[in-house]
Design a protein around this motif. Sequence first.
Motif, PDB file in Angstrom:
ATOM      1  N   ASP A 102       0.831  -1.212   0.000  1.00 31.58           N
ATOM      2  CA  ASP A 102       0.000   0.000   0.000  1.00 31.58           C
ATOM      3  C   ASP A 102       0.863   1.258   0.000  1.00 31.58           C
ATOM      4  OD1 ASP A 102      -2.273  -1.419  -0.127  1.00 31.58           O
ATOM      5  OD2 ASP A 102      -2.709  -1.347   2.022  1.00 31.58           O
ATOM      6  N   ASP A 103       1.946   1.235   0.763  1.00 32.76           N
ATOM      7  CA  ASP A 103       2.838   2.400   0.778  1.00 32.76           C
ATOM      8  C   ASP A 103       3.498   2.593  -0.590  1.00 32.76           C
ATOM      9  OD1 ASP A 103       2.378   3.140   3.402  1.00 32.76           O
ATOM     10  OD2 ASP A 103       3.852   1.728   4.182  1.00 32.76           O
ATOM     11  N   ILE A 104       3.904   1.497  -1.210  1.00 34.11           N
ATOM     12  CA  ILE A 104       4.516   1.607  -2.543  1.00 34.11           C
ATOM     13  C   ILE A 104       3.535   2.273  -3.504  1.00 34.11           C
ATOM     14  CG2 ILE A 104       5.275   0.266  -4.561  1.00 34.11           C
ATOM     15  CD1 ILE A 104       6.609  -1.685  -2.670  1.00 34.11           C
ATOM     16  N   LYS A 105       2.296   1.822  -3.479  1.00 33.77           N
ATOM     17  CA  LYS A 105       1.299   2.380  -4.402  1.00 33.77           C
ATOM     18  C   LYS A 105       1.047   3.854  -4.091  1.00 33.77           C
ATOM     19  CE  LYS A 105      -1.878  -1.193  -4.425  1.00 33.77           C
ATOM     20  NZ  LYS A 105      -2.922  -2.027  -4.714  1.00 33.77           N
ATOM     21  N   ARG A 106       0.908   4.174  -2.821  1.00 35.71           N
ATOM     22  CA  ARG A 106       0.651   5.577  -2.458  1.00 35.71           C
ATOM     23  C   ARG A 106       1.816   6.458  -2.885  1.00 35.71           C
ATOM     24  NH1 ARG A 106      -0.017   7.298   2.789  1.00 35.71           N
ATOM     25  NH2 ARG A 106       1.310   5.665   3.607  1.00 35.71           N
ATOM     26  N   LEU A 166       9.645 -12.434  -3.475  1.00 34.39           N
ATOM     27  CA  LEU A 166       8.609 -13.404  -3.075  1.00 34.39           C
ATOM     28  C   LEU A 166       7.188 -12.873  -3.269  1.00 34.39           C
ATOM     29  CD1 LEU A 166       9.922 -15.010   0.239  1.00 34.39           C
ATOM     30  CD2 LEU A 166       9.752 -16.036  -2.031  1.00 34.39           C
ATOM     31  N   LEU A 167       7.020 -11.564  -3.151  1.00 32.75           N
ATOM     32  CA  LEU A 167       5.662 -10.992  -3.219  1.00 32.75           C
ATOM     33  C   LEU A 167       5.445 -10.161  -4.478  1.00 32.75           C
ATOM     34  CD1 LEU A 167       5.390  -9.849   0.532  1.00 32.75           C
ATOM     35  CD2 LEU A 167       4.456 -11.928  -0.501  1.00 32.75           C
ATOM     36  N   LEU A 190       1.924  -7.114  -6.435  1.00 35.97           N
ATOM     37  CA  LEU A 190       1.892  -5.723  -6.879  1.00 35.97           C
ATOM     38  C   LEU A 190       1.305  -5.699  -8.292  1.00 35.97           C
ATOM     39  CD1 LEU A 190       2.667  -2.761  -6.161  1.00 35.97           C
ATOM     40  CD2 LEU A 190       4.889  -3.186  -7.233  1.00 35.97           C
ATOM     41  N   ALA A 191       0.245  -4.920  -8.461  1.00 34.71           N
ATOM     42  CA  ALA A 191      -0.495  -4.927  -9.737  1.00 34.71           C
ATOM     43  C   ALA A 191       0.410  -4.491 -10.894  1.00 34.71           C
ATOM     44  CB  ALA A 191      -1.691  -3.998  -9.627  1.00 34.71           C
ATOM     45  N   PRO A 192       0.191  -5.082 -12.082  1.00 37.33           N
ATOM     46  CA  PRO A 192       1.042  -4.768 -13.233  1.00 37.33           C
ATOM     47  C   PRO A 192       1.131  -3.276 -13.544  1.00 37.33           C
ATOM     48  CG  PRO A 192      -0.391  -6.617 -13.750  1.00 37.33           C
ATOM     49  CD  PRO A 192      -0.792  -6.131 -12.399  1.00 37.33           C
ATOM     50  N   GLU A 193       0.052  -2.514 -13.308  1.00 33.54           N
ATOM     51  CA  GLU A 193       0.163  -1.081 -13.649  1.00 33.54           C
ATOM     52  C   GLU A 193       1.205  -0.375 -12.788  1.00 33.54           C
ATOM     53  OE1 GLU A 193      -2.745  -2.517 -12.609  1.00 33.54           O
ATOM     54  OE2 GLU A 193      -4.005  -1.095 -11.489  1.00 33.54           O
ATOM     55  N   GLY A 212      12.421 -23.479  -1.253  1.00 30.21           N
ATOM     56  CA  GLY A 212      11.241 -22.991  -1.981  1.00 30.21           C
ATOM     57  C   GLY A 212      11.356 -21.544  -2.466  1.00 30.21           C
ATOM     58  N   THR A 213      12.377 -20.848  -1.992  1.00 35.04           N
ATOM     59  CA  THR A 213      12.526 -19.433  -2.374  1.00 35.04           C
ATOM     60  C   THR A 213      12.723 -19.293  -3.879  1.00 35.04           C
ATOM     61  OG1 THR A 213      13.601 -19.033  -0.257  1.00 35.04           O
ATOM     62  CG2 THR A 213      13.851 -17.326  -1.913  1.00 35.04           C
ATOM     63  N   PHE A 214      13.650 -20.077  -4.394  1.00 37.59           N
ATOM     64  CA  PHE A 214      13.986 -19.968  -5.812  1.00 37.59           C
ATOM     65  C   PHE A 214      12.748 -20.120  -6.691  1.00 37.59           C
ATOM     66  CE2 PHE A 214      14.805 -22.017  -9.812  1.00 37.59           C
ATOM     67  CZ  PHE A 214      15.860 -21.314 -10.354  1.00 37.59           C
ATOM     68  N   ARG A 215      11.979 -21.189  -6.427  1.00 36.89           N
ATOM     69  CA  ARG A 215      10.826 -21.493  -7.295  1.00 36.89           C
ATOM     70  C   ARG A 215       9.838 -20.330  -7.303  1.00 36.89           C
ATOM     71  NH1 ARG A 215      10.261 -22.709 -11.445  1.00 36.89           N
ATOM     72  NH2 ARG A 215      12.033 -24.025 -11.064  1.00 36.89           N
ATOM     73  N   LYS A 216       9.548 -19.804  -6.137  1.00 40.46           N
ATOM     74  CA  LYS A 216       8.570 -18.713  -6.036  1.00 40.46           C
ATOM     75  C   LYS A 216       9.082 -17.470  -6.778  1.00 40.46           C
ATOM     76  CE  LYS A 216       4.891 -16.628  -4.573  1.00 40.46           C
ATOM     77  NZ  LYS A 216       3.760 -16.752  -5.468  1.00 40.46           N
ATOM     78  N   VAL A 217      10.352 -17.162  -6.585  1.00 40.23           N
ATOM     79  CA  VAL A 217      10.910 -15.960  -7.211  1.00 40.23           C
ATOM     80  C   VAL A 217      10.932 -16.115  -8.735  1.00 40.23           C
ATOM     81  CG1 VAL A 217      12.990 -14.521  -7.410  1.00 40.23           C
ATOM     82  CG2 VAL A 217      12.251 -15.345  -5.174  1.00 40.23           C
ATOM     83  N   PHE A 218      11.354 -17.281  -9.204  1.00 39.85           N
ATOM     84  CA  PHE A 218      11.392 -17.486 -10.658  1.00 39.85           C
ATOM     85  C   PHE A 218       9.990 -17.414 -11.260  1.00 39.85           C
ATOM     86  CE2 PHE A 218      15.199 -18.929 -13.152  1.00 39.85           C
ATOM     87  CZ  PHE A 218      16.089 -18.208 -12.383  1.00 39.85           C
ATOM     88  N   ASP A 219       9.028 -18.031 -10.596  1.00 39.98           N
ATOM     89  CA  ASP A 219       7.651 -17.966 -11.100  1.00 39.98           C
ATOM     90  C   ASP A 219       7.178 -16.515 -11.158  1.00 39.98           C
ATOM     91  OD1 ASP A 219       7.642 -20.653 -11.415  1.00 39.98           O
ATOM     92  OD2 ASP A 219       6.433 -21.106  -9.640  1.00 39.98           O
ATOM     93  N   ASN A 220       7.506 -15.747 -10.131  1.00 42.93           N
ATOM     94  CA  ASN A 220       7.092 -14.339 -10.112  1.00 42.93           C
ATOM     95  C   ASN A 220       7.760 -13.536 -11.220  1.00 42.93           C
ATOM     96  OD1 ASN A 220       5.307 -14.616  -8.057  1.00 42.93           O
ATOM     97  ND2 ASN A 220       6.632 -13.780  -6.461  1.00 42.93           N
ATOM     98  N   LEU A 221       9.020 -13.817 -11.474  1.00 44.12           N
ATOM     99  CA  LEU A 221       9.710 -13.068 -12.535  1.00 44.12           C
ATOM    100  C   LEU A 221       9.096 -13.373 -13.900  1.00 44.12           C
ATOM    101  CD1 LEU A 221      13.430 -13.338 -11.359  1.00 44.12           C
ATOM    102  CD2 LEU A 221      11.951 -11.317 -11.314  1.00 44.12           C
ATOM    103  N   LYS A 222       8.748 -14.637 -14.102  1.00 47.60           N
ATOM    104  CA  LYS A 222       8.120 -15.001 -15.379  1.00 47.60           C
ATOM    105  C   LYS A 222       6.768 -14.293 -15.516  1.00 47.60           C
ATOM    106  CE  LYS A 222       9.163 -19.501 -14.890  1.00 47.60           C
ATOM    107  NZ  LYS A 222       9.143 -20.936 -15.156  1.00 47.60           N
ATOM    108  N   LEU A 223       6.045 -14.220 -14.409  1.00 47.55           N
ATOM    109  CA  LEU A 223       4.746 -13.546 -14.418  1.00 47.55           C
ATOM    110  C   LEU A 223       4.905 -12.054 -14.741  1.00 47.55           C
ATOM    111  CD1 LEU A 223       1.639 -13.729 -13.581  1.00 47.55           C
ATOM    112  CD2 LEU A 223       2.393 -12.847 -11.374  1.00 47.55           C
ATOM    113  N   VAL A 224       5.865 -11.435 -14.108  1.00 45.44           N
ATOM    114  CA  VAL A 224       6.114 -10.007 -14.328  1.00 45.44           C
ATOM    115  C   VAL A 224       6.414  -9.737 -15.806  1.00 45.44           C
ATOM    116  CG1 VAL A 224       7.978  -8.336 -13.897  1.00 45.44           C
ATOM    117  CG2 VAL A 224       6.800  -9.389 -11.980  1.00 45.44           C
ATOM    118  N   LYS A 225       7.199 -10.602 -16.409  1.00 41.06           N
ATOM    119  CA  LYS A 225       7.511 -10.465 -17.840  1.00 41.06           C
ATOM    120  C   LYS A 225       6.246 -10.645 -18.684  1.00 41.06           C
ATOM    121  CE  LYS A 225      11.640 -10.032 -19.411  1.00 41.06           C
ATOM    122  NZ  LYS A 225      12.084  -8.711 -19.898  1.00 41.06           N
ATOM    123  N   ARG A 226       5.485 -11.694 -18.358  1.00 37.75           N
ATOM    124  CA  ARG A 226       4.242 -11.945 -19.110  1.00 37.75           C
ATOM    125  C   ARG A 226       3.289 -10.755 -19.014  1.00 37.75           C
ATOM    126  NH1 ARG A 226       4.167 -17.037 -16.919  1.00 37.75           N
ATOM    127  NH2 ARG A 226       2.464 -16.582 -15.469  1.00 37.75           N
TER     128      ARG A 226
END
Length: 368
Positions: A69-73, A90-91, A95-98, A124-138
């Motif tokens: 919320d602070d980042i968005k504000r 990890l998170l 954060l919404a794509p916009e 489990g850190t690696f898997r979550k981070v890699f999945d998130n990076l792929k999502l961010v690119k998509r």
Amino acid sequence: MLTTDCNLECRYCFGEALADVDSDFGDFNVDYYLPRRITYDLETLDSFCRKDLDCALIFYGGEPLLCIDDIKRIMDKVYTRHFLIQTNGLLLDRLAPEYVNCLHTILVSIDGDEALTDFYRGHGTFRKVFDNLKLVKRNGFNGEIIARMTVMEQTDIYKQVKWLVDNSEFTFSSAHWQLNAGFWSDFERRDFKHWSEDSYNPGILKLVKFWVDYMEEHGVVLRLYPFLGVAQSLLLGEKRVLLRCGAGWINYAIQTDGYIVPCPTMWGMKDYYLGHISTADPLRLKQVHIGKPCTECTAFNLCGGRCLYAIVTKRWSPEAYAHVCGTVKNLIQAVRGQMSRIEKLIQKGKVRLNDFEYMKYNGCEIIP
Ligand code: SF4
Ligand code: SF4
């Protein structure tokens, strides 16, 4: 610094802090009780940032994405030229794509392949981070994604950097690494000397060669920041006598209570409070510079000094720290050794001088 909290317990941070709990932290006057979240209002931050037309804000923590919320504000209300984030990733999916797509750079903590990253940062850190990076690119992120590695004795630098830039799942064209060295009172309980001499230094020699081979084969300058920064200085003939990370002279950290310190690692160190965002002018902040031994060192013109925090706190003795300087000199020498090849590649038009350009003080310290 949006928060002092983190959602990971990494070996070189949380683990070291536990092991270090009884160690002496000199005579520093430290405020250990910073607020966990920002306590200043955003109008204050905005008017501070507006005084510098080149202002860039890097979201940092703890883990900044615990404060979405602070980042968005802040992104909605505060004037800056650029927003960047340094996150454990990890998170990132929260954060919404916009907002993500408005970031100039994402520095994401990743130490190499799955086995090594999970060893340092938790299963489990690696898997979550890699999945998130792929999502961010998509989702359309077009800015720079920098793999921000922490390296220490379990790291084979050649193998791990090569893996990050060339694997079948998610390849990074940008990577930066920092040695876990001089941050804790841990030299005696570690094996840094042997690792740096037998593994890291030879690995750097091989890696610089790989970097230039890659330019030759693909016409691409991989953004391996420690090499990029040193090579650009050599190409331009510039001398660097100020810290390349920018800490304390062009790059500053704003604590959760609004006080300004040279670098996030120096949070709470009251002797280094350089002002408060409610009253300070970002263009006229006090500066902190390093002195001996750096100013008397033969490598100073290219190194610029490594890590204000480590030099100020002296958690490693001069003898121990000399091994760190040995790695810096080895890296500079390794890059120098490849400069004639790089210059020829530029002359032939295979790569361009511009390919060595990068956003300065973006969180990559250059000197690892
Ligand atoms: S190599 Fe070491 S002593 Fe020399 S300038 Fe860099 S940090 Fe300072
Ligand atoms: S190298 Fe610079 S930015 Fe990094 S921890 Fe040290 S003082 Fe801070």
